[in-house]
Design an enzyme around this catalytic site. Structure first.
Site, PDB file in Angstrom:
ATOM      1  N   HIS A 131       0.865  -1.178   0.000  1.00  0.00           N
ATOM      2  CA  HIS A 131       0.000   0.000   0.000  1.00  0.00           C
ATOM      3  C   HIS A 131       0.909   1.238   0.000  1.00  0.00           C
ATOM      4  O   HIS A 131       2.009   1.198   0.551  1.00  0.00           O
ATOM      5  CB  HIS A 131      -0.835  -0.058   1.283  1.00  0.00           C
ATOM      6  CG  HIS A 131      -1.916   0.959   1.399  1.00  0.00           C
ATOM      7  ND1 HIS A 131      -1.679   2.263   1.771  1.00  0.00           N
ATOM      8  CD2 HIS A 131      -3.261   0.872   1.219  1.00  0.00           C
ATOM      9  CE1 HIS A 131      -2.815   2.922   1.817  1.00  0.00           C
ATOM     10  NE2 HIS A 131      -3.803   2.105   1.490  1.00  0.00           N
ATOM     11  N   LYS A 234     -10.849  -0.679  10.383  1.00  0.00           N
ATOM     12  CA  LYS A 234     -10.982  -1.889   9.557  1.00  0.00           C
ATOM     13  C   LYS A 234     -11.369  -3.091  10.411  1.00  0.00           C
ATOM     14  O   LYS A 234     -11.379  -4.220   9.951  1.00  0.00           O
ATOM     15  CB  LYS A 234      -9.667  -2.173   8.827  1.00  0.00           C
ATOM     16  CG  LYS A 234      -9.324  -1.094   7.784  1.00  0.00           C
ATOM     17  CD  LYS A 234      -8.107  -1.484   6.991  1.00  0.00           C
ATOM     18  CE  LYS A 234      -7.478  -0.346   6.246  1.00  0.00           C
ATOM     19  NZ  LYS A 234      -8.271   0.221   5.174  1.00  0.00           N
TER      20      LYS A 234
HETATM   21  N1  C6P Z   1      -6.451   0.527   2.819  1.00  0.00           N
HETATM   22  C1  C6P Z   1      -8.191   0.183   1.202  1.00  0.00           C
HETATM   23  O1  C6P Z   1      -9.277   0.458   0.669  1.00  0.00           O
HETATM   24  P1  C6P Z   1      -5.198   3.948   7.106  1.00  0.00           P
HETATM   25  O2  C6P Z   1      -5.836   4.719   5.998  1.00  0.00           O
HETATM   26  O3  C6P Z   1      -4.012   4.652   7.680  1.00  0.00           O
HETATM   27  O4  C6P Z   1      -6.161   3.502   8.144  1.00  0.00           O
HETATM   28  O5  C6P Z   1      -4.686   2.576   6.440  1.00  0.00           O
HETATM   29  C2  C6P Z   1      -3.786   2.616   5.370  1.00  0.00           C
HETATM   30  C3  C6P Z   1      -3.512   1.219   4.887  1.00  0.00           C
HETATM   31  C4  C6P Z   1      -2.261   0.672   5.099  1.00  0.00           C
HETATM   32  N2  C6P Z   1      -1.983  -0.595   4.739  1.00  0.00           N
HETATM   33  C5  C6P Z   1      -2.910  -1.380   4.168  1.00  0.00           C
HETATM   34  C6  C6P Z   1      -2.567  -2.788   3.838  1.00  0.00           C
HETATM   35  C7  C6P Z   1      -4.193  -0.887   3.915  1.00  0.00           C
HETATM   36  O6  C6P Z   1      -5.096  -1.672   3.345  1.00  0.00           O
HETATM   37  C8  C6P Z   1      -4.495   0.457   4.266  1.00  0.00           C
HETATM   38  C9  C6P Z   1      -5.843   1.047   3.947  1.00  0.00           C
HETATM   39  C10 C6P Z   1      -7.765   0.961   2.424  1.00  0.00           C
HETATM   40  O7  C6P Z   1      -7.471  -0.712   0.771  1.00  0.00           O
HETATM   41  C11 C6P Z   1      -7.873   2.429   2.185  1.00  0.00           C
HETATM   42  S1  C6P Z   1      -6.759   3.008   0.965  1.00  0.00           S
END
Ligand code: C6P
Length: 419
Positions: A131, A234
């Protein structure tokens, strides 16, 4: 995935009444089918109520007051930290730092540990499936410190090329940062093996657990990761809160990243002494009520059991592969269900994934479309975007089945337009 055959099956219908939003209708009166859980999950009443109760009965700032409400808020906030700590089997509560989410946790490590420990020429090993949150902070660190980034390549079916570790892991490697589960491919990565091999060359490991901690049992001591980060939103919790776990000796040695109130022992006009863990990394007013909500989400997940959650998601994923496999023109990214968590990304011939998502939305089905904050991964597979269905404990097999006819409808709409 950590599931056992003895785990009694999870019945999503027992839990759905806890989630008020799941019974609403969308668009022109169709029931909502929420398959966007990798982006953010929904909230059971128990989580919502824990936050309402805090605001209505106990709310005050934490770590500052001696009045009764301040003490009650302190107690609730500290209890949430203890729940988080037990949930991932951290040895001490001070090792679980409340952050604002996965992204902010990774940035704390990159800025604090990274700036203090990375020297020019040092290598940071990432993977091609990361990501952006686990790419950009390391790119910024590499630029600041003159470090070199390397990446574990992927197989065509979306798994890490483990044989590449023989040449990629060297004494120059100072850190391996990888996701335990891919938010696009769904791939469950062999984190234990990577930690073992990284430690053998003296490298530390940061695990991005955003897509695994909510779905499978995590034991930081068994995993032996040096850092683990994840997000509350999540895993049935609210947005705006996340967790950074770290090994004690590393966190103790790391300088604070954000400066301000709460993170100090003493402040003089021209200097300061940092406070103890976890306050050292929790400058300013923390996400108090969100952390309390996350604690309630952990209680909820504990009551169901992550083994049952994982097993249920495996059934949903297998069903999704079957249903999507029957739609001509669908191509699924990533491995077969036995190697993946409840995330299924796909393309549909000649229809952009945004259009796919829009037509699914007309049937009430919420999926995400785009690059899912993983542009390099999409480039690796020669596509700019995918549609993604992702599951959680409240999804049913019938909901997954609805993908089939909805995709056939998308084909009719867009292929007719082109004639
Ligand atoms: N992925 C998705 O739709 P945050 O935004 O900080 O809570 O998480 C970021 C993040 C980091 N690592 C992984 C593996 C993720 O899946 C995510 C968030 C969401 O896939 C939003 S982009």
């Amino acid at each position: 995935m950590l599931t056992t055959v003895d785990t009694p099956p999870l019945d999503p219908l027992l839990h759905r009444p806890d989630f008020p939003i799941l019974s609403r209708e969308v668009r022109s009166g169709v029931p909502l089918v929420y398959l966007d859980n990798a982006a953010s999950t929904q909230h059971p009443r128990q989580v919502i109520q824990s936050m309402v109760a805090c605001y209505e009965e106990h709310y005050a700032n934490v770590h500052r007051g001696i009045h009764q409400l301040a003490q009650e808020s302190d107690d609730l906030y500290n209890a949430a930290r203890e729940k988080v700590c037990r949930f991932i089997n951290a040895p001490t509560v001070e090792q679980c730092i409340f952050t604002y989410g996965t992204t902010s946790g990774i940035n704390v490590v990159a800025r604090s540990w990274g700036d203090a420990n990375i020297e020019p020429g040092d290598e940071i090993l990432l993977t091609e499936m990361e990501h952006h949150s686990n790419l950009v902070p390391w790119q910024q660190l590499a630029e600041r410190r003159g470090a070199v980034l390397r990446h574990i390549p992927l197989t065509d079916d979306g798994r890490l090329r483990m044989e590449s570790l023989d040449s990629l892991l060297t004494p120059r490697t100072k850190l391996v940062a990888l996701m335990s589960v891919s938010n696009v491919l769904g791939t469950i990565n062999p984190v234990d093996e990577i930690v073992r091999r990284a430690h053998a060359v003296g490298a530390l490991v940061l695990v991005d657990g955003a897509q695994s901690v909510p779905h499978q049992k995590t034991d930081v001591q068994a995993m032996d990761a040096d850092f683990l980060v994840f997000s509350g939103h999540k895993m049935l919790g609210p947005s705006g809160v996340g967790v950074l776990y770290g090994k004690r000796e590393l966190l103790d040695a790391m300088p604070p990243f954000l400066g301000g109130g709460s993170m100090i022992r003493r402040v003089m006009l021209d200097t300061f002494e940092p406070g103890e863990l976890p306050s050292k990394f929790e400058a300013g007013t923390p996400p108090i009520v969100s952390a309390i909500g996350l604690g309630a989400a952990i209680d909820y997940l504990d009551r169901i059991g992550l083994e049952a959650v994982g097993q249920h998601e495996r059934l949903l994923t297998e069903r999704a592969h079957k249903v999507l496999g029957e739609v001509e023109g669908v191509h699924i990214l990533g491995p077969e269900p036995q190697h993946k968590a409840g995330i299924v990304s796909f393309t549909l011939d000649r229809i952009h994934s945004h259009d796919v998502a829009e037509v699914l939305d007309r049937s009430g089905i919420a999926v995400r479309a785009g690059h899912h904050c993983a542009m390099p991964l999409h480039k690796r597979y020669g596509v700019s975007a995918t549609a993604r269905a992702s599951f959680y404990l409240y999804n049913t097999l019938e909901e997954v089945d609805r993908l089939g006819p909805a995709l056939e409808a998308a084909k009719r709409v867009f292929h007719r337009k082109r004639k």
